[in-house]
Design an enzyme around this catalytic site. Structure first.
Site, PDB file in Angstrom:
ATOM      1  N   ASP A   1      13.241   5.301  57.673  1.00 45.69           N
ATOM      2  CA  ASP A   1      12.493   5.994  58.828  1.00 45.69           C
ATOM      3  C   ASP A   1      11.325   5.249  58.977  1.00 45.69           C
ATOM      4  OD1 ASP A   1      13.983   8.254  58.920  1.00 45.69           O
ATOM      5  OD2 ASP A   1      12.705   9.433  57.878  1.00 45.69           O
TER       6      ASP A   1
ATOM      7  N   ASP B   1      13.460   8.443  65.281  1.00 42.99           N
ATOM      8  CA  ASP B   1      12.915   7.017  64.164  1.00 42.99           C
ATOM      9  C   ASP B   1      13.703   7.017  63.072  1.00 42.99           C
ATOM     10  OD1 ASP B   1      11.673   9.511  62.889  1.00 42.99           O
ATOM     11  OD2 ASP B   1      10.262   8.555  62.280  1.00 42.99           O
TER      12      ASP B   1
END
Length: 518
Positions: free
Chosen positions: A397, A440
């Protein structure tokens, strides 16, 4: 800044490419035995250094040397291994096409015509979409030319040769010499095959063109192959004294060094010159020597034809005339088979085009439009197939990505994602995959154990943290949180994902910008 550089190969071959290119240099100049010795050294050193791309290039150079030395089985084994290894990190598209074309040539030489034509069609389709203004395209077209030539598809061979030479506005001496020699050899072989089907005027034009090319080249480069070809050309156009001088100088060294390709050409030149002087029995001896060194049926056909013509001149009569007539009929039938091969190649080309179109559509459906990585569909596919030893999943992430979008703009956020994707792609081997399966959120499917997976993850994290992101936007700083898990016996893909995801959240709770694992 040095810390901004990716710890990944960015050249076509690798960071130690000079060792592989030295093998190529020797091979292009016709020093095949020396090229094998150089390949031995280069492959051993590059394996220790971990430069797989350059080692692969050195293996390719070894394949060429083995092929020219007549060790076709060994060369073909390397070619098929290299084709099987092709993947996203093996090299540029032209380089892969070159390997496929070289393997096609060796398959045809080994009598596996259908397989060879299929590989040839594959190479053609790959080169249709490859960038054309590069050394790699030039080299790949040279390989396509050779594959077409051994299938007696001389027109295709010439087209490939000329397209390759158009890759540059001007070639340096080494590449110019190499292309001239290769083109001249094509023209000479084509001419001799035309002579066999009694198209003497066309053959003479090709011989004159070949001699002109080689005469211009000969002052510029050192190549035993070029010199041997020029000797054949000289013998064909009646410049026998020059042909014999080259034979006297080079034939014994070529035989001694095991350079059979050059040696058989020199025997051919010697035989043609001797026959022109009326020394028919000595000429037959040279043609026999050339025939003994042949590795391709087309080569043997050339020498056997010259033997038959010489025998008919030496011992005129019904027996030799009958043998020559039978050989002429056999040659006529073989020449006719070229048309069948052209049709087979066209059909194979259409099949490969359709396969490539389906594959392109499939890749597009499984690719993320922004980063070019795999998308959620590809992620689900890989998760379903991740159920064996040596499978490691790394979830990633981008830390506080929403704040990046809010503070710097969505355009900057997109740049961040594409830069991260490039780093992830650079750390994937041919059997590994990088995907973006959320805004993301990224994943790496690694074919390795936990220890090696942790090292890969740490390298990625450190590269991203050390990068000078202010070049994209002043004040921008980017870090990653990561969770890693390695497959355990009896575990499903979903179980593996849950463990990696749990480790990812452990990394976030630990303050972000770190890796968590079991």
């Amino acid at each position: 800044m040095a810390s901004d550089r990716l710890p990944a190969v960015v050249t076509p071959y690798g960071p130690y490419a000079e060792m592989a290119l030295h093998v190529y240099d020797l091979e292009m100049r016709g020093h095949h035995t020396e090229a094998l010795l150089a390949a031995d050294r280069a492959e051993a050193i590059l394996r220790i250094l971990g430069d797989e791309r350059s080692r692969r290039a050195a293996r390719l150079g070894r394949m060429y040397a083995l092929s020219f030395l007549g060790r076709t089985d060994e060369a073909l084994r390397i070619g098929e291994e290299l084709v099987a290894e092709q993947g996203p990190v093996t090299g540029p598209r032209s380089t892969d096409a070159k390997i496929v074309a070289d393997t096609a040539r060796m398959l045809i030489q080994a009598g596996r015509m259908d397989d060879g034509l299929h590989h040839l069609a594959n190479a053609m389709v790959m080169l249709d979409v490859a960038p054309r203004k590069s050394v790699r395209y030039f080299s790949a077209m040279g390989s396509l030319c050779e594959a077409a030539k051994v299938a007696d598809l001389f027109e295709l061979a010439e087209t490939a040769m000329l397209r390759g030479m158009e890759a540059f506005d001007s070639l340096d001496d080494l590449f110019q010499s190499s292309s001239d020699v290769q083109y001249a050899e094509l023209l000479l072989e084509w001419a001799m095959r035309l002579e066999q089907v009694h198209r003497a005027e066309e053959a003479a034009v090709l011989v004159d063109k070949s001699v002109a090319l080689l005469s211009s080249w000969n002052a510029r480069a050192d190549s035993p192959l070029g010199a041997a070809l020029l000797a054949v050309g000289h013998a064909k156009v009646g410049r026998c004294a020059e042909a014999l001088a080259t034979v006297d100088e080079l034939l014994l060294p070529m035989r001694r060094d095991g350079q059979d390709h050059e040696a058989r050409l020199l025997h051919l030149a010697h035989g043609l010159a001797l026959r022109s002087a009326g020394r028919l029995r000595e000429a037959r001896r040279e043609f026999l020597a050339a025939d003994e060194l042949s590795v391709r049926p087309a080569q043997r056909l050339i020498f056997q034809y010259e033997l038959a013509v010489t025998a008919a001149m030496d011992c005129p009569g019904e027996a030799t005339s009958t043998v020559l007539a039978a050989l002429n009929e056999h040659i006529r039938m073989l020449w006719q088979l070229r048309l069948d091969r052209r049709t087979m190649l066209q059909q194979a080309y259409r099949r490969v085009e359709l396969e490539a179109a389906r594959s392109t559509a499939d890749r597009a459906a499984a690719s993320d439009a922004l980063t070019g990585l795999g998308n959620r569909r590809q992620f689900d596919r890989r998760m379903a197939a991740t159920d064996g030893p040596g499978s490691t999943l790394l979830l990633i992430d981008v830390d506080r990505f929403k704040d990046i979008n809010d503070s710097f703009s969505h355009g900057v956020g997109d740049r961040v994602l594409t830069e991260i994707a490039a780093v992830l792609r650079a750390h994937c081997r041919s059997d590994e995959d990088a995907v973006r399966f959320g805004g993301d959120e990224f994943a790496l499917f690694l074919a390795t154990g936990e220890h090696e997976g942790r090292k890969v993850a740490e390298r990625i994290r450190q590269v991203i943290e050390a990068r000078d992101w202010t070049a994209i936007a002043p004040g921008l700083h980017v870090t990653l949180s990561m969770g890693l898990a390695t497959w355990r016996p009896g575990e499903s893909g979903r179980d593996l994902y849950d463990r990696a995801d749990g480790n990812l959240y452990t990394a976030k709770r630990a303050g972000r910008n770190c890796l968590a694992f079991a």
